[in-house]
Write an enzyme that holds these catalytic residues in place. Structure first.
Site, PDB file in Angstrom:
ATOM      1  N   SER A   1     -10.665 -12.082  -4.952  1.00 63.84           N
ATOM      2  CA  SER A   1     -10.932 -12.146  -3.519  1.00 63.84           C
ATOM      3  C   SER A   1     -12.369 -12.602  -3.284  1.00 63.84           C
ATOM      4  O   SER A   1     -13.289 -12.151  -3.964  1.00 63.84           O
ATOM      5  CB  SER A   1     -10.730 -10.769  -2.887  1.00 63.84           C
ATOM      6  OG  SER A   1     -10.893 -10.836  -1.485  1.00 63.84           O
TER       7      SER A   1
ATOM      8  N   HIS B   1      -7.765   0.929   2.204  1.00 61.88           N
ATOM      9  CA  HIS B   1      -7.475  -0.478   2.496  1.00 61.88           C
ATOM     10  C   HIS B   1      -6.290  -0.722   3.428  1.00 61.88           C
ATOM     11  O   HIS B   1      -6.149  -1.808   3.986  1.00 61.88           O
ATOM     12  CB  HIS B   1      -7.211  -1.194   1.157  1.00 61.88           C
ATOM     13  CG  HIS B   1      -7.634  -2.617   1.131  1.00 61.88           C
ATOM     14  ND1 HIS B   1      -7.840  -3.375   2.269  1.00 61.88           N
ATOM     15  CD2 HIS B   1      -7.858  -3.463   0.099  1.00 61.88           C
ATOM     16  CE1 HIS B   1      -8.184  -4.606   1.926  1.00 61.88           C
ATOM     17  NE2 HIS B   1      -8.203  -4.684   0.618  1.00 61.88           N
TER      18      HIS B   1
ATOM     19  N   PRO C   1     -11.281  -0.687  -1.902  1.00 59.54           N
ATOM     20  CA  PRO C   1     -12.473  -1.475  -2.208  1.00 59.54           C
ATOM     21  C   PRO C   1     -13.716  -0.792  -1.646  1.00 59.54           C
ATOM     22  O   PRO C   1     -13.608   0.083  -0.784  1.00 59.54           O
ATOM     23  CB  PRO C   1     -12.210  -2.804  -1.491  1.00 59.54           C
ATOM     24  CG  PRO C   1     -11.344  -2.430  -0.342  1.00 59.54           C
ATOM     25  CD  PRO C   1     -10.530  -1.240  -0.771  1.00 59.54           C
TER      26      PRO C   1
ATOM     27  N   TYR D   1       0.785  -1.230   0.000  1.00 57.43           N
ATOM     28  CA  TYR D   1       0.000   0.000   0.000  1.00 57.43           C
ATOM     29  C   TYR D   1       0.824   1.292   0.000  1.00 57.43           C
ATOM     30  O   TYR D   1       0.705   2.108  -0.903  1.00 57.43           O
ATOM     31  CB  TYR D   1      -0.954   0.011   1.208  1.00 57.43           C
ATOM     32  CG  TYR D   1      -1.980  -1.079   1.133  1.00 57.43           C
ATOM     33  CD1 TYR D   1      -2.947  -1.085   0.133  1.00 57.43           C
ATOM     34  CD2 TYR D   1      -1.985  -2.139   2.044  1.00 57.43           C
ATOM     35  CE1 TYR D   1      -3.886  -2.095   0.039  1.00 57.43           C
ATOM     36  CE2 TYR D   1      -2.920  -3.156   1.958  1.00 57.43           C
ATOM     37  CZ  TYR D   1      -3.866  -3.130   0.957  1.00 57.43           C
ATOM     38  OH  TYR D   1      -4.786  -4.137   0.855  1.00 57.43           O
TER      39      TYR D   1
END
Length: 609
Positions: free
Chosen positions: A520, A323, A97, A84
Site C-alpha cells: 500500500s 481498519h 495499521p 475484516y
C-alpha cells in the site's frame, strides 16, 4: 457547506458491476503466470463453463445487477465482512495499521502531557468540523484528478466500534445524534483505564483543562493499591477468544458498565511508559503495532476502538487504527490536518492556567471485577500477544538515493515504479512472483472503499519488457477490477443457497486470494509513516511513502516463516531500485545521444563559400 453535503452521498455514482466476460478474461490473465500450466488449463475450463451463455455466471451476474439497483453500494457489506469482520486473527499486527509520528523530544512528563492535551484538543476540533459537515471535500489526484470523493469514511472516525463476535465481528456505528452526545474519551495509563469527560457544564474543555485532567489521571494511575489487572490485553487476542472472554466479563454488572463506557467513547489516548528501546524508525513502528508486549505497553491499549492516540513519555507517538471503518488515507488526512498537525510539528506551549479548572469533576477510573477464570483468560491473552510480538520481523527503511522527483522525470508513475521494484525484490528473493494486493481507492463512488490492483502482472514478470501497467491501476479505481466482482458473485450464490460454484473452490482461485505480498502507498507531507503486518503467515507487508528525494518503506514478515526475512527483502529492494535507476539513466543517455546524432545529420552542410 452545500459542497460538503453534496458529495457525501447521492451526487456520486454507484459502484459499477463490470461485464462478466471482462472480469473472467482478466482473472485468467492475472493467474496464468502464477500457477503451473496443468492447473491453469483446469482453471480455464472451469471459468469457461462458469461464463457460458445461460450458465451459472450469467445468472449470478443478473442477480448482482439487481442488487446494485436496490442498494447504495452493492459490494460494501460483502467486502466489509470478507476483508475484516469474518477475520478471526488478532487486530494488532494482523489487521490494524499504525501511523508513526515524528520522534518527539519531551523534557519531562509534563511536556508529554501537554503534547497529549494539544492532540486531544485538535482531535475534538476536527470532530466538530465533521459534526457540522464543514469538512472540505476530498478530490482525486493523479488519474481522474479533480473527481470528488465520498466522505462517508470520515463520519466513522469517532463514531464506530468493532465489537468482537464468536464467528463474525460487528461494526457498530453510532447515529449522528448519539455521536454528538458522546462527551468522553478513554485514557489508558499503566494498563488502567480512565474516563475523561471532554464537556463540562455544556462547554468543551480547553487545552489547559484537558492537561489538568491528564495530570490527575497520571497521579491516580500511580496509586498501586487501586491498580487493577490489565484488561486491555484481552482486546489484543484473536477475535473469537476475545468474544468468549467478553461474554464472561459482561456477566458482572461492574464489568458490563465499564465496557459500555469504553464502547461509546470518542477515542482512546494511551499514555505509554518509556520502552527502554532506541527510538529508531523500526522500534517506533514495532511499539506502535503491538506496544512491546507484556513487559512494555502491550496491555495499555483497547484495540476495538478505531482511533487510539499513543503518547509515549519517551517521545514515541502515533495513532493505532482499527481498519474496518475507514482506509489509511483518511487517517493520514486527519493526522496532517492543521488542527492535529500543530501537535506533532511544534513543541508544546506553556499554557496559562484557567480559573475553571478547580470546578472540573475529576476523571473516573474504570472498575473491573476479576475472578480466577478471568485471571486465566488474561494470562492466556498475554501469552498470545507475546508470541505475536516475538514473531514480528519489521524493517523500517529509508531509501535515500532518490525519490518521486527522479521517477517523475522519467515520465513514470511513482506508484507503478515502486510496485515494479517490489515485484523485482520478491522475485530476487524467491525466484517467482505471487499474488499481490495493492489497495486502490474507489471513493469516487457512493460509500466506496477499495479494490485490488493485482500488480504481479505478466509484464512485471517480464520486467525488462515493461516498467509499468498503468491500465491495471485505471481499471481498479474506475470500479472495473476483478476482486470485488468475483467476491460479489461468490457471496450472492451463497445468499441464494446455490452451493459454491466450482470457480470459487478451484485451487487457483484459493491460491490467488492468498496475498503473500500485501502492499500500500500511504503518502504524507510530514516525516511520519504508516506500517502494518503481513496478511498471511508466509507473506510480507510492504507500506511505502514516496517523498521528493527519498522513499520510506516499512517491510514486515513473521520470524516463524522460513520463507521470509524483512532484512533480506529490503536489501533486494534497495539493489533493485538502484538497478532500475541505472537502467533509466542509460536509457536517457542513449535517447539523448540518438537525438544529438539525428540533429547533427539534419544540419545543413557548410560549403566553404
Amino acid at each position: 457547506m452545500s459542497m460538503v453535503l453534496k458529495f457525501r452521498g447521492s451526487a456520486l455514482p454507484k459502484v459499477p458491476v463490470p461485464p462478466l466476460k471482462q472480469t473472467l478474461d482478466l482473472y485468467l490473465r492475472c493467474v496464468q503466470h502464477l500457477v503451473k500450466d496443468e492447473h491453469f488449463q483446469k482453471t480455464k475450463a472451469i471459468v469457461e463453463k462458469f461464463g457460458a451463455p445461460e450458465g451459472t455466471g450469467e445468472f449470478l451476474q443478473k442477480k448482482l445487477l439487481e442488487r446494485r439497483d436496490k442498494t447504495t453500494n452493492w459490494v460494501y457489506d460483502y467486502w466489509l465482512e470478507d476483508m475484516y469482520l469474518n477475520n478471526r486473527l488478532a487486530l494488532p499486527v494482523n489487521s490494524s495499521p499504525v501511523m508513526v509520528f515524528p520522534k518527539q523530544t519531551f523534557s519531562d512528563h509534563k511536556d508529554a502531557l501537554r503534547f497529549a492535551a494539544r492532540l486531544i484538543a485538535g482531535a475534538l476540533q476536527y470532530k466538530a468540523l465533521i459534526d457540522t459537515r464543514a469538512l472540505p471535500v476530498d478530490y482525486a489526484r493523479g488519474q481522474l484528478a479533480g473527481t470528488p470523493l465520498c466522505m462517508e469514511q470520515y463520519y466513522r472516525l469517532f463514531t464506530s466500534y468493532r465489537l468482537p463476535g464468536l464467528k463474525r465481528d460487528t461494526l457498530k456505528v453510532q447515529t449522528n445524534a448519539a455521536s454528538s452526545e458522546a462527551e468522553h474519551i478513554i485514557v489508558a495509563c499503566k494498563n488502567q483505564f480512565f474516563v475523561l469527560d471532554v464537556v463540562a457544564k455544556n462547554k468543551q474543555l480547553n487545552e489547559m483543562e484537558i492537561l489538568s485532567q491528564l495530570e490527575k489521571i497520571v497521579k491516580m494511575a500511580e496509586n498501586a493499591e487501586e491498580r487493577l489487572p490489565p484488561f486491555g490485553v484481552l482486546t489484543s487476542d484473536g477475535r473469537t477468544e476475545w468474544a468468549q472472554a467478553r461474554d464472561v466479563l459482561i456477566k458482572d454488572p461492574t464489568n458490563r458498565k465499564s465496557l459500555e463506557v469504553i464502547e461509546s467513547c470518542l477515542f482512546v489516548v494511551c499514555l505509554d511508559e518509556p520502552s527502554g528501546l532506541e527510538p529508531s524508525d523500526t522500534n517506533r513502528a514495532l511499539l506502535m503495532l503491538h506496544g512491546g508486549g507484556r513487559e512494555k505497553n502491550g496491555a495499555n491499549r483497547w484495540y476495538d476502538k478505531p482511533m487510539q492516540f499513543v503518547v509515549g513519555m519517551d517521545g514515541v507517538c502515533g495513532v493505532v487504527c482499527e481498519h474496518s471503518p475507514f482506509e489509511g488515507i483518511v487517517l493520514v488526512q486527519f493526522s496532517i490536518s492543521p488542527l492535529v498537525l500543530q501537535s506533532v510539528t511544534t513543541s508544546p506551549s506553556k499554557l496559562t492556567r484557567s480559573s475553571s479548572i478547580a470546578d472540573l469533576p475529576p476523571p473516573r477510573r474504570l472498575l473491573w471485577k476479576c475472578n480466577s477464570h478471568i485471571q486465566g483468560l488474561l494470562a492466556a491473552s498475554t501469552g498470545r500477544l507475546q508470541r505475536l510480538v516475538n514473531n514480528l520481523d519489521m524493517d523500517a527503511y529509508k531509501f535515500k538515493f532518490y525519490g518521486k522527483e527522479f521517477i517523475k522525470k522519467q515520465k513514470m508513475s511513482p506508484d507503478a515504479f515502486i510496485q515494479v521494484a517490489l515485484q523485482l525484490a520478491f522475485y530476487r528473493c524467491n525466484g517467482r512472483l505471487v499474488s499481490t494486493y495493492e489497495s486502490a481507492s474507489i471513493r469516487r463512488f457512493q460509500e466506496g472503499r477499495v479494490d485490488n490492483i493485482r500488480s504481479a502482472t505478466p509484464e512485471a514478470l517480464a520486467f525488462v519488457k515493461s516498467m509499468t501497467d498503468e491500465k491495471a491501476i485505471f481499471t481498479a479505481i474506475t470500479g472495473m477490477a476483478i476482486d470485488n466482482h468475483l467476491l460479489g458473485l461468490r457471496e450472492i450464490a451463497k445468499e441464494l443457497n446455490m452451493g459454491k460454484p466450482e470457480i470459487f473452490s478451484d485451487e487457483t482461485y484459493v491460491k490467488s486470494n492468498q496475498f503473500i505480498l500485501s502492499t500500500s502507498q500511504v503518502p504524507t507531507t510530514l516525516e511520519m509513516f504508516c506500517c502494518y503486518g503481513p496478511v498471511v503467515p508466509n507473506g510480507y507487508g510492504a507500506c511505502y511513502n514516496p517523498q521528493a528525494d527519498h522513499i520510506i518503506f516499512c517491510v514486515s514478515s513473521f520470524r516463524e516463516s522460513t520463507e521470509t526475512s524483512s532484512a533480506v527483502f529490503v536489501k533486494a529492494l534497495e539493489e533493485g531500485l538502484l538497478e532500475i535507476r541505472d537502467l533509466c539513466n542509460r536509457s536517457s543517455a542513449a535517447a539523448s545521444k540518438l537525438a544529438d546524432s539525428g540533429q547533427g545529420a539534419s544540419q545543413p552542410r557548410k560549403t566553404g563559400k
